[in-house]
Design an enzyme around this catalytic site. Sequence first.
Site, PDB file in Angstrom:
ATOM      1  N   SER A  92      37.910  21.797  53.087  1.00  0.00           N
ATOM      2  CA  SER A  92      37.537  22.646  54.221  1.00  0.00           C
ATOM      3  C   SER A  92      38.700  23.568  54.515  1.00  0.00           C
ATOM      4  O   SER A  92      39.843  23.262  54.160  1.00  0.00           O
ATOM      5  CB  SER A  92      37.271  21.765  55.445  1.00  0.00           C
ATOM      6  OG  SER A  92      37.141  22.540  56.619  1.00  0.00           O
ATOM      7  N   TYR A 105      39.785  14.350  61.175  1.00  0.00           N
ATOM      8  CA  TYR A 105      38.965  15.118  60.241  1.00  0.00           C
ATOM      9  C   TYR A 105      39.816  16.143  59.489  1.00  0.00           C
ATOM     10  O   TYR A 105      39.754  16.242  58.266  1.00  0.00           O
ATOM     11  CB  TYR A 105      37.815  15.824  60.969  1.00  0.00           C
ATOM     12  CG  TYR A 105      37.052  16.756  60.055  1.00  0.00           C
ATOM     13  CD1 TYR A 105      36.158  16.241  59.121  1.00  0.00           C
ATOM     14  CD2 TYR A 105      37.254  18.137  60.089  1.00  0.00           C
ATOM     15  CE1 TYR A 105      35.477  17.085  58.253  1.00  0.00           C
ATOM     16  CE2 TYR A 105      36.586  18.978  59.227  1.00  0.00           C
ATOM     17  CZ  TYR A 105      35.695  18.446  58.318  1.00  0.00           C
ATOM     18  OH  TYR A 105      35.034  19.280  57.445  1.00  0.00           O
TER      19      TYR A 105
END
Length: 184
Positions: A92, A105
């Site tokens: 990401s 995360y």
Amino acid sequence: IVHKYGVDVHVLSVDVSSGYKDIYDYCINRKIVVDILINNAGFGYYGKCLEADEKVYELMIDLNNKALTGLCQLFGKDMVKRHEGHILNVASVAGFMPGPYMSVYYASKAFVLNYTLGLRQELKGEGVKVSALCPAPTRSEFWDVAGVKGSSVYSLFSRTSAQAARTAMKCIRYNRPYMIDGLL
């Protein structure tokens, strides 16, 4: 699907975080050769890190990191034996920076990015290519699961999963170490 696209589709219902070996065994038992492994399973959680249930983070790390690493090892060894294959791990843009209120995360995606780049170097010369896709926010149920509501980042910069998939295929086609999908 076989008649229309010439693709044989198999469906296996498994919790990837604890059953990644079941996925590998399923393929081995059916003599399915995986040429391209795409590790896309993952989830996030929005909230103050120290106030969250530790089980949430344990599950996140098991899915986002442990299962991904396990699948790379299992399928990667077979790819090395065949001297061909491609592993694409979905990281990401979050992997490039700290993320308050989503720190675990963001850290898990930094792991995915760095693990992928390290594995790429290790498998150089083995016939196995390894890449990371680093998408910007993508329109999916991820945001609901993470508990993020009304984010301006999401509304301004999110992309469709089809756009991310096209970037993923470019990443594989051009054997890039990583590719960022989106404006961010």
